[in-house]
Scaffold this active site. Sequence first.
Site, PDB file in Angstrom:
ATOM      1  N   CYS A 219       0.821  -1.213   0.000  1.00 20.59           N
ATOM      2  CA  CYS A 219       0.000   0.000   0.000  1.00 20.59           C
ATOM      3  C   CYS A 219       0.855   1.263   0.000  1.00 20.59           C
ATOM      4  O   CYS A 219       0.379   2.334  -0.371  1.00 20.59           O
ATOM      5  CB  CYS A 219      -0.928   0.009   1.214  1.00 20.59           C
ATOM      6  SG  CYS A 219      -2.184  -1.288   1.179  1.00 20.59           S
ATOM      7  N   CYS A 267      -4.907   2.086   5.662  1.00 20.76           N
ATOM      8  CA  CYS A 267      -3.586   2.272   5.052  1.00 20.76           C
ATOM      9  C   CYS A 267      -2.869   3.498   5.594  1.00 20.76           C
ATOM     10  O   CYS A 267      -3.497   4.534   5.842  1.00 20.76           O
ATOM     11  CB  CYS A 267      -3.718   2.391   3.541  1.00 20.76           C
ATOM     12  SG  CYS A 267      -4.462   0.936   2.768  1.00 20.76           S
TER      13      CYS A 267
END
Length: 351
Positions: A219, A267
Amino acid sequence: VSTQSTWEAVVSTQSTWEAVVSTQSTWEAVVSTQSTWGCTKMLPCGHACRGVRDEKECMVCLDPECLERNVSGQDIKQNPDDDCAICFSEELKSAPCIQIDCGHIFHYECVKKRLTTKWPGPAISFGFADCPLCSIKMTHELLDEPDRGPPLPDVKKLYRTIEKIAYGKAKEEQLLGAEEVLLETGEYYEDPCGFAVKKLAFYMCHRCRNPYYGGMARCAEAAVGFSDTDFICPACSGIGQDSCPIHNKEFVQYKCRFCCSVSTYFCWGTTHFCEDCHRRQEAHDYMTTKSADELPKCPGADKCPLKVKHPPNGEEFSLGCAMCRGGDTVAVRQIADDGLANQQDADNQAN
């Protein structure tokens, strides 16, 4: 004609003088660097040491003659006319050098700058502490001396901190059963800590300057549209601090920041995504760079898929404890309304 000749002589003298001054300035800069860190010893071969003063043992001789005869017995492949492989702008002979433990030679100041500049992107990585020629971790006695300013001890301390957090998080997320760790042919066989550091992403909090866990490493590549000030740990930002009096934080859910869906990803320690928005972010359709007008609009609490009143898409928002609300839409709405009221109160106080 006489006047012209005299003038040309003056101009010629001026140009010569400027060249001398320029050369003098450059030389003084070199001498200054050399006098600050340069070793003043003579080597047994009779050549001046090109290393750093106060080393316990002088660096190998870089004189072409000694290199050709392999006086040191180390088969050095670099020579004084080579550019430093860190700055690529000055030859090795132009400034004091150190030979790190892998055998490669660089400008001492360039090594220090490389360690001070650290990782290139938002996610913490440790490639900057590797030799740029062979990728072995850089080590040298002078890099462990705090009085000289190099931050290598701080780098090692940071790595140990992240290693500890990463192992705990990977264990919690049940990632340590991967083949890379369990199989003898795996890259991280019997090295679960190395595997955890590689697979997970960590960021430096802009406020408290401490590292924090921010999701999976894959990510990190999609962290587009953020500045350094956006990376703030949950403890400093308040994100993830909503707590249930019965179940604490274990079952607290968030809506996707970008649409009216329940989040499934968290994230960079800052942003909640649903499955679809996360997939779009990974596909370079960056949700994080879209303006509020470009994001889906909530149709209102009665028609919203979440069946709750929430802030405009583009903001973080907690839906409360999933265990407590169960399937009760009324409970969901009440928890969300309470959260929205608290958030509005906080915004009003801030303004």
